[in-house]
Design an enzyme around this catalytic site. Structure first.
Site, PDB file in Angstrom:
ATOM      1  N   LEU A  26      48.056 -19.149  26.490  1.00  0.00           N
ATOM      2  CA  LEU A  26      47.054 -20.161  26.821  1.00  0.00           C
ATOM      3  C   LEU A  26      46.763 -20.207  28.311  1.00  0.00           C
ATOM      4  O   LEU A  26      45.660 -20.569  28.716  1.00  0.00           O
ATOM      5  CB  LEU A  26      47.526 -21.540  26.353  1.00  0.00           C
ATOM      6  CG  LEU A  26      47.698 -21.712  24.842  1.00  0.00           C
ATOM      7  CD1 LEU A  26      48.325 -23.064  24.530  1.00  0.00           C
ATOM      8  CD2 LEU A  26      46.358 -21.576  24.141  1.00  0.00           C
ATOM      9  N   MET A  53      54.796 -21.640  37.745  1.00  0.00           N
ATOM     10  CA  MET A  53      56.112 -21.864  37.153  1.00  0.00           C
ATOM     11  C   MET A  53      56.332 -21.081  35.864  1.00  0.00           C
ATOM     12  O   MET A  53      57.439 -21.062  35.344  1.00  0.00           O
ATOM     13  CB  MET A  53      56.304 -23.362  36.868  1.00  0.00           C
ATOM     14  CG  MET A  53      56.221 -24.239  38.111  1.00  0.00           C
ATOM     15  SD  MET A  53      57.469 -23.847  39.349  1.00  0.00           S
ATOM     16  CE  MET A  53      58.950 -24.344  38.473  1.00  0.00           C
ATOM     17  N   VAL A  61      52.270 -20.380  29.507  1.00  0.00           N
ATOM     18  CA  VAL A  61      52.202 -21.294  28.366  1.00  0.00           C
ATOM     19  C   VAL A  61      51.608 -20.550  27.185  1.00  0.00           C
ATOM     20  O   VAL A  61      50.556 -19.913  27.292  1.00  0.00           O
ATOM     21  CB  VAL A  61      51.360 -22.545  28.691  1.00  0.00           C
ATOM     22  CG1 VAL A  61      51.295 -23.466  27.465  1.00  0.00           C
ATOM     23  CG2 VAL A  61      51.947 -23.295  29.884  1.00  0.00           C
ATOM     24  N   ASP A 100      52.746 -32.890  41.140  1.00  0.00           N
ATOM     25  CA  ASP A 100      51.678 -31.888  41.091  1.00  0.00           C
ATOM     26  C   ASP A 100      50.493 -32.426  40.290  1.00  0.00           C
ATOM     27  O   ASP A 100      49.987 -31.764  39.384  1.00  0.00           O
ATOM     28  CB  ASP A 100      52.195 -30.583  40.487  1.00  0.00           C
ATOM     29  CG  ASP A 100      51.310 -29.382  40.834  1.00  0.00           C
ATOM     30  OD1 ASP A 100      50.529 -29.489  41.807  1.00  0.00           O
ATOM     31  OD2 ASP A 100      51.399 -28.355  40.142  1.00  0.00           O
TER      32      ASP A 100
END
Length: 278
Positions: free
Chosen positions: A22, A27, A30, A143
């Site tokens: 996705l 980090m 997904v 964030d």
């Protein structure tokens, strides 16, 4: 969530089958996945590994990530992404979350342009509720930006996601290792200056997000990282004229002194007053 098209058929923890990627961020990746035990679709965040870390540092990083993810999993609020599970496969952490059928606020702005004042107020109220719940539990998001806000198709539900660099009260965090992680255009000046931050820093980021939602552009966007840092810390803050009646809220959230910055409760009161009176 938009689909990038890459496919993967791995099964994680014996039950989560990764299917379509996705998105990718700093980090990790997904995935759209299937929970084969419960027969439902989920989102799985596969956290990146840092090849430069030795085994001890890598293990510490993984442990911090898991501790913070478990703390976020305890948050229950309609505008915070639901974390279903946190697992480790081959020493790599994976965070299993609800799958939101919809795109990010950043995608929406890019495709359809800025939102109107009423919609910005609605989004602001949803995110303030999410932040208050997180802050009361001792979790800072750190964030807040349009890319980390999802808008569910059909319902319009606003969902704050990606707590990947969240800070949990009393814990040494993933990002306290000498490197800055975050989105400079949405980062509070006290964080830029290396000071210890609190809930007020998330509220600054919300102010910058509202500016972007209303005008299509962050007031701190510049051509270089140095320019962004200078804009956040020193330049005159030019709030968008499109904010109209929401200008007092935006200006209050973008107060550089965190002690004078508009608090979440007062910001909610002001946005509700606008929503109720138009």
């Amino acid at each position: 969530m938009g689909t990038e098209g890459d496919e993967d058929r791995r099964v994680i923890a014996g039950r989560y089958r990764l299917r379509t990627r996705l998105g990718r961020g700093g980090m990790g990746v997904v995935w759209r996945a299937t929970d084969e035990l419960l027969g439902r679709s989920v989102a799985v965040k596969e956290l990146s590994q840092d090849a430069s870390l030795d085994d001890t540092d890598a293990r510490d990083r993984r442990d911090r990530t898991l501790r913070e993810a478990r703390a976020v999993a305890q948050l229950h609020h309609p505008h915070i992404i639901v974390v279903h599970d946190v697992v480790v496969e081959d020493e790599r952490p994976y965070i299993v979350m609800e799958l939101i059928d919809g795109g990010s606020l950043a995608d929406r702005i890019a495709e359809h342009g800025p939102v109107d004042v009423a919609e910005a107020a609605r989004i602001g109220l949803a995110l303030l509720g999410a932040l208050r719940a997180a802050h009361e539990a001792g979790v800072l998001h750190r964030d807040i930006k349009p890319a980390n806000v999802l808008v569910e198709s059909g319902t319009g539900r606003v969902v704050l996601t990606d707590f990947g660099i969240a800070q949990v009260a009393g814990a040494t965090t993933l990002t306290e290792t000498g490197s800055f992680v975050g989105s400079p255009e949405y980062t509070a000046p006290e964080r830029m200056s290396g000071e210890r931050t609190g809930p007020e820093s998330d509220l600054w980021s919300l102010g910058a997000l509202l500016c972007t939602a209303l005008s299509g552009r962050s007031p701190f966007r510049r051509d270089s990282l140095g320019g962004i840092l200078h804009a956040v810390v020193f330049d005159e803050i030019r709030t968008p004229a499109e904010a109209g009646p929401l200008l007092p809220v935006v200006r209050g959230l973008l107060e550089r002194d965190p002690q004078r910055r508009l608090g979440a409760e007062e910001a909610e009161r002001m946005l509700r007053a606008y929503r109720d009176t138009g």
